[in-house]
Design a protein around this motif. Structure first.
Motif, PDB file in Angstrom:
ATOM      1  N   HIS A 189      40.581  50.436  31.628  1.00 32.66           N
ATOM      2  CA  HIS A 189      40.220  49.249  30.842  1.00 32.66           C
ATOM      3  C   HIS A 189      38.807  48.762  31.173  1.00 32.66           C
ATOM      4  CE1 HIS A 189      40.609  45.334  28.888  1.00 32.66           C
ATOM      5  NE2 HIS A 189      40.276  44.761  30.029  1.00 32.66           N
ATOM      6  N   ILE A 190      38.433  48.807  32.452  1.00 35.25           N
ATOM      7  CA  ILE A 190      37.098  48.340  32.841  1.00 35.25           C
ATOM      8  C   ILE A 190      36.064  49.469  32.837  1.00 35.25           C
ATOM      9  CG2 ILE A 190      38.048  46.444  34.220  1.00 35.25           C
ATOM     10  CD1 ILE A 190      37.502  48.080  36.746  1.00 35.25           C
ATOM     11  N   GLN A 247      34.210  37.560  35.082  1.00 40.31           N
ATOM     12  CA  GLN A 247      35.003  37.946  33.921  1.00 40.31           C
ATOM     13  C   GLN A 247      36.306  38.535  34.418  1.00 40.31           C
ATOM     14  OE1 GLN A 247      33.086  40.601  31.151  1.00 40.31           O
ATOM     15  NE2 GLN A 247      34.883  40.749  29.826  1.00 40.31           N
ATOM     16  N   TYR A 290      34.005  44.514  41.313  1.00 41.46           N
ATOM     17  CA  TYR A 290      35.303  43.967  40.936  1.00 41.46           C
ATOM     18  C   TYR A 290      36.105  43.629  42.194  1.00 41.46           C
ATOM     19  CZ  TYR A 290      34.194  46.310  36.511  1.00 41.46           C
ATOM     20  OH  TYR A 290      33.571  46.739  35.364  1.00 41.46           O
ATOM     21  N   LEU A 297      44.179  49.795  34.536  1.00 42.88           N
ATOM     22  CA  LEU A 297      43.154  48.776  34.758  1.00 42.88           C
ATOM     23  C   LEU A 297      41.779  49.423  34.906  1.00 42.88           C
ATOM     24  CD1 LEU A 297      42.411  45.804  35.261  1.00 42.88           C
ATOM     25  CD2 LEU A 297      42.898  46.181  37.695  1.00 42.88           C
ATOM     26  N   HIS A 305      39.709  40.627  34.109  1.00 40.76           N
ATOM     27  CA  HIS A 305      40.307  41.766  33.406  1.00 40.76           C
ATOM     28  C   HIS A 305      41.735  41.910  33.918  1.00 40.76           C
ATOM     29  CE1 HIS A 305      36.268  43.116  32.129  1.00 40.76           C
ATOM     30  NE2 HIS A 305      35.888  42.738  33.348  1.00 40.76           N
ATOM     31  N   GLN A 306      42.690  42.110  33.014  1.00 43.57           N
ATOM     32  CA  GLN A 306      44.088  42.229  33.413  1.00 43.57           C
ATOM     33  C   GLN A 306      44.794  43.291  32.581  1.00 43.57           C
ATOM     34  OE1 GLN A 306      45.366  38.039  32.880  1.00 43.57           O
ATOM     35  NE2 GLN A 306      45.688  37.984  35.100  1.00 43.57           N
ATOM     36  N   GLU A 349      35.639  40.577  37.726  1.00 44.34           N
ATOM     37  CA  GLU A 349      34.292  41.135  37.748  1.00 44.34           C
ATOM     38  C   GLU A 349      33.322  40.017  38.097  1.00 44.34           C
ATOM     39  OE1 GLU A 349      31.233  43.607  34.795  1.00 44.34           O
ATOM     40  OE2 GLU A 349      33.216  42.967  34.076  1.00 44.34           O
ATOM     41  N   SER A 394      45.228  42.246  38.269  1.00 43.05           N
ATOM     42  CA  SER A 394      44.018  41.526  37.895  1.00 43.05           C
ATOM     43  C   SER A 394      42.795  42.042  38.635  1.00 43.05           C
ATOM     44  CB  SER A 394      44.170  40.030  38.192  1.00 43.05           C
ATOM     45  OG  SER A 394      45.210  39.466  37.409  1.00 43.05           O
TER      46      SER A 394
END
Length: 281
Positions: A22-23, A268, A4, A19, A270-271, A259, A256
Motif C-alpha cells: 500500500h505504501i 500521513q 514510517y 501494508l 496509512h492503514q 509516515e 498502522s
C-alpha cells in the motif's frame, strides 16, 4: 525517501505485506521503524522476522514484551502459553539466525531531524522520572545484558511485577526488571510512576488513582515527541508530541504506519484492515 513508524505486527505477515504494498515500500529508498511486538499471537511470526531480516538496514525494530517472551521461551525460561504462536520460530530450521537477530534489537530508539528535534520510540512507555537521556541509557543497560553471555540469567529474573516503581538506587535484577517493565509493559501508573499491570482498558477507563503513563503531570519527557505501541485498547493517538500506533491488528483491527516528514510534524497515516487472529480474553 520516506520514513514510517509501524505499530504492533504480532506475527500478522499478510497484513504487513499488504501494508508495505500500500505504501509502495522500497528497502533501497525507505526506512521502517517497528515499535515492538513483531511476533506472537498472529499466524506467521517466523515469516515476519524473515521479512524484516531480508530488508536489512531499511528496517529498524525495537523489542516489545512478546519479542522478549520469545527469547525466554527459546532459552527454556518460560514455556509458550496457550495463546502463543511462537512455535514456527522455535521449530524453524533457521531458528538460531532468527533468535540472534531478535536479540540484536534495542529497547528504545531516538531519531533526530535536521532541526535538532528528537523522536523517542519505545514499545510501551516511559516512567515520569526519566529524561530522554535516561531512557536511552537505561534501555542500553538492558540491551547489554541481552547481547551478553548472561542472557539466560537475565531472562530467568526478567518476569515479575515488583519493584513497581523506579529508584535510582535500584541494582541488579530488580533494576533491570523495572526498566523492562516500563519500556515494554506499562499502560497505567500512579501520577508518581508506580506501575500497574492489572489494567488494560482504554485511557478513559483508568482505574481510580491511576493515569495513562503519558498523562503523568511531571513526566520529564513531556516536551519530547514519543511514539509507542503495545496498548491496542487505547487506539490511534496522533498528537504533536505523542503517537500511539497499536491499532489492534491481531484482534481484527488495523495495522498502522505513520509516515513522518523531516520535521516530524508532517504526518500521513496509512492503514490496512486485518483478519482477526486472536479472540480477546
Amino acid at each position: 525517501m520516506s520514513t514510517y513508524l509501524i505499530g504492533d505486527i504480532q506475527g500478522c505477515d499478510s497484513a504487513l505485506d499488504r501494508l508495505l504494498q500500500h505504501i509502495d515500500f522500497s528497502p533501497s529508498r525507505d526506512t521502517l521503524y517497528l515499535l515492538g511486538d513483531l511476533i506472537n499471537r498472529g499466524p506467521a511470526s517466523a515469516d515476519v522476522l524473515r521479512r524484516c531480516m531480508e530488508y536489512g538496514d531499511a528496517v529498524k525494530p525495537l523489542l516489545g514484551n512478546h519479542d522478549l517472551h520469545l527469547l525466554a521461551s527459546a532459552h527454556g525460561v518460560r514455556k509458550p502459553g496457550r495463546r502463543d504462536t511462537l512455535q514456527t520460530i522455535l521449530d524453524a530450521p533457521d531458528r538460531q539466525d532468527l533468535l540472534k537477530w531478535v536479540a540484536q534489537q534495542p529497547l528504545a530508539r531516538c531519531l533526530e531531524n535536521p532541526q535538532g528535534q528528537q523522536l523517542l520510540m519505545v514499545h510501551a512507555g516511559v516512567l515520569p522520572q526519566w529524561s530522554l537521556k535516561d531512557v536511552m541509557a537505561l534501555a542500553q543497560e538492558v540491551h547489554d545484558h541481552i547481547r551478553s553471555e548472561g542472557l539466560p540469567e537475565f531472562l530467568q529474573h526478567m518476569y515479575g511485577n515488583t519493584p513497581n516503581q523506579w529508584h535510582a538506587t535500584l541494582t541488579g535484577h530488580d533494576r533491570l526488571r523495572v526498566i523492562v517493565n516500563a519500556l515494554t509493559r506499562i499502560r497505567f501508573c500512579t501520577p508518581r510512576g508506580a506501575m500497574d499491570f492489572e489494567s488494560a482498558e482504554s485511557a478513559e477507563a483508568a482505574p481510580v488513582g491511576l493515569v495513562p503513563w503519558f498523562e503523568c503531570p511531571d513526566r520529564q519527557t513531556r516536551d519530547v515527541m514519543v511514539a509507542f505501541g503495545h496498548w491496542s485498547t487505547l487506539g490511534l493517538i496522533n498528537r504533536p508530541n505523542l503517537m500511539a500506533l497499536d491499532t489492534g491488528c491481531v484482534w481484527g483491527g488495523c495495522l498502522s504506519a505513520m509516515e513522518i516528514g523531516h520535521d516530524f510534524t508532517e504526518r500521513q497515516l496509512h492503514q490496512v484492515h486485518c483478519d482477526q487472529a486472536q479472540q480477546p480474553g
